[in-house]
Design a protein around this motif. Structure first.
Motif, PDB file in Angstrom:
ATOM      1  N   LEU A 196       0.817  -1.225   0.000  1.00  0.00           N
ATOM      2  CA  LEU A 196       0.000   0.000   0.000  1.00  0.00           C
ATOM      3  C   LEU A 196       0.849   1.273   0.000  1.00  0.00           C
ATOM      4  CD1 LEU A 196      -2.746  -0.968   2.627  1.00  0.00           C
ATOM      5  CD2 LEU A 196      -3.024  -0.858   0.145  1.00  0.00           C
TER       6      LEU A 196
ATOM      7  N   LYS B  88       0.525   3.472  -3.043  1.00  0.00           N
ATOM      8  CA  LYS B  88      -0.812   3.538  -3.639  1.00  0.00           C
ATOM      9  C   LYS B  88      -1.591   4.684  -3.008  1.00  0.00           C
ATOM     10  CE  LYS B  88      -1.435  -1.359  -4.867  1.00  0.00           C
ATOM     11  NZ  LYS B  88      -2.255  -2.574  -4.654  1.00  0.00           N
TER      12      LYS B  88
ATOM     13  N   LYS C  76      -4.940   3.439  -1.589  1.00  0.00           N
ATOM     14  CA  LYS C  76      -4.827   2.437  -0.514  1.00  0.00           C
ATOM     15  C   LYS C  76      -5.789   1.262  -0.708  1.00  0.00           C
ATOM     16  CE  LYS C  76      -1.794   5.038   1.456  1.00  0.00           C
ATOM     17  NZ  LYS C  76      -0.351   4.707   1.309  1.00  0.00           N
TER      18      LYS C  76
END
Length: 546
Positions: free
Chosen positions: A200, A203, A206
């Motif tokens: 994550l 990202k 998430k």
């Protein structure tokens, strides 16, 4: 009494009739040749047999004809057979249970009007699973299908062979051994959380597909507990074992048709079809068998040169000296598949339920954080991880409720291998009986009006605050996720312990919600109950006291 006549019997009987007619009753058949008479009597006898099987026996002679049947869904010749194709698995069985007044057994007609029974009451389930468990076995076509993927292991064996295998494998699942495995469960659970945090990191949304991670971590756990080795799939997203099992267990419509085709047609015919799935099954199963064979050879070599005290499943089976190398490979195929898929599926559905019930998620996290100051605190060998996790009432209630609502195997079959009875009612040999955990576990008659809702509190005694054994149901047979009796899941306690650790670590580390709150998760699967399009979650790190 049911008449069983083979095509050879019909041919012989027709030949006899035509010969008698030709030689003794020519005045009745003046223009008939022996060939035309044979054709005439063959058609006559075949038609009579079809009428007997489709009409006379099922509607007028069957000892099961007095059981209640579904009032809708019946079609001539195919009976209620289309039920088998309805998705999600078990949903139509639950609908039938709720709509058909019954006393524990519902009868419906399958293809060619073959009798099928749906067991609905604890008493009927107790008879088939416990009191007369060896009067019932998996139907031959189910075993033939499963052997492709699981080998001739514990799940596909029957009778004395099953008793022998279970006796020699059972020591690996002793409660003391499972207690010793809790540190493994916990360390892998924390590793799962660390791997997810790393995924994550870059990202912005998430969001991740959680089912893949749940498969990886449970494969790693069964690797350590089953083989005594760290497969390391969490650290290797291209792990061959994971790729093979994800391909096999991916819930697609084609695989559903492939499974049901084995019920209708012989294996040799299906194998001869130019069906691409046939080739993929061969490739994946051959790959799995090779991996398991390598595991067995490597384990035997290490046992010769190292300690003989390993308590993993494979070590215990090798020391028993009752399994050949091929037998060990078959058992590994079984335990790798069943051992990782059961908990992987449960963890995925738990994430979904907790994401859609934020109040329950928060209450569970508060209990976890109050009992476990920091994840590393359980790394101390002096800490009784098993005692700690098993003492948390809400954690255990949540785990039980997830397993109730989402049993990994939603539907299973048992066939009467001889004339027997269920609840005192005669059941002829060859009768197939449906046991549907996902329907039984959600039946309002057993669980109350909120049977289909996620209510962990049903598992907590209001007076003592402790987790109950039956969730408020009147019978243990109201909960059949792991079945019961001699054919119950040998790894049930293992799966529960592993599940506790995974849920505690994951919920303690992340706040979760569905990536798309409006997404309607669709369930499917051939052998197991899985989300059709994966499980996409949006996760946020939770501050765990350091």
């Amino acid at each position: 009494m049911h008449i069983t006549i083979t095509p050879a019997s019909i041919a012989l009987f027709s030949l006899s009739e035509s010969a008698i007619a030709f030689y003794l009753f020519q005045h009745v058949f003046p223009s008939g040749t022996l060939s035309t008479l044979l054709l005439f009597f063959s058609l006559l006898n075949s038609s009579g047999l079809v009428i007997y099987h489709l009409i006379i026996y099922p509607f007028f002679l069957s000892p099961l004809r007095h059981f209640p049947s579904p009032k809708t869904g019946f079609w001539p010749i195919i009976g209620h057979g289309l039920i088998m194709f309805q998705r999600p698995p078990g949903a139509v069985h639950l609908k039938i249970m709720k709509e058909t007044p019954n006393e524990g057994i519902i009868r419906f007609l399958n293809w060619w009007h073959k009798d099928r029974l749906l067991l609905t009451s604890p008493a009927a389930l107790a008879d088939v699973l416990v009191h007369k468990s060896y009067d019932f076995e998996k139907p031959p076509w189910v075993r033939t299908f499963l052997v492709q993927f699981l080998g001739d292991g514990l799940l596909t064996s029957e009778g004395e062979d099953h008793l022998h295998q279970r006796k020699n494998i059972l020591p690996a699942f002793h409660f003391r051994h499972i207690k010793e495995l809790y540190p493994v469960f916990w360390s892998k659970s924390i590793e799962l959380c660390d791997v997810i945090k790393a995924d994550l990191w870059d990202k912005s949304d998430k969001v991740l597909e959680f089912n893949h991670f749940s498969t990886q971590v449970t494969m790693d756990i069964i690797g350590l507990a089953g083989l005594g080795r760290d497969i390391g799939s969490l650290r290797n997203s291209e792990d061959e074992l994971i790729k093979n099992y994800e391909e096999i267990l991916e819930p697609t419509f084609e695989k559903g048709v492939y499974f049901l085709s084995h019920m209708l047609f012989p294996r040799w015919l299906l194998s001869a079809l130019p069906w691409k799935l046939n080739e993929r099954v061969k490739v994946t199963t051959n790959s799995l068998k090779k991996i398991c064979k390598d595991f067995v050879q490597d384990k035997k070599l290490r046992m010769k040169t190292g300690s003989d005290e390993d308590l993993d499943i494979l070590s215990i089976m090798i020391r028993s000296n009752t399994f050949s190398d091929d037998g060990l490979v078959d058992q590994l195929l079984t335990f790798l598949a069943a051992g990782h898929e059961t908990t992987s599926s449960a963890l995925t559905w738990a994430a979904h339920l907790l994401s859609t019930h934020p109040a329950i998620q928060t209450q569970l996290r508060n209990e976890i954080h109050a009992a476990i100051p920091t994840p590393k605190s359980l790394s101390d060998p002096k800490v009784d991880i098993a005692g700690l996790l098993e003492s948390l009432p809400y954690l255990n209630a949540v785990c039980n409720e997830v397993l109730r609502l989402y049993p990994t195997i939603p539907v299973t079959l048992r066939m009467a291998k001889n004339d027997t009875t269920i609840c005192g009612q005669s059941v002829p040999a060859g009768t197939n009986c449906f046991i549907v955990p996902i329907a039984t576990n959600r039946l309002p008659d057993l669980w109350g009006p909120d049977a289909e809702e996620f209510v962990p509190e049903r598992w907590i005694d209001k007076e003592t605050g402790r987790t109950t054994m039956n969730g408020g149901a009147d019978s243990n047979y109201s909960f059949v996720t792991f079945l019961h009796g001699p054919r119950s899941c040998i790894g049930a306690k293992f799966a529960r312990a592993e599940f506790r650790a995974l849920i505690a670590a994951f919920v303690g580390s992340f706040d979760m919600e569905m990536a798309d709150p409006n997404e309607a998760i669709k369930a499917g699967g051939t052998l197991t109950y899985k989300p059709l399009d994966g499980m996409k979650l949006r996760l946020k790190d939770v501050e765990w006291a350091q």
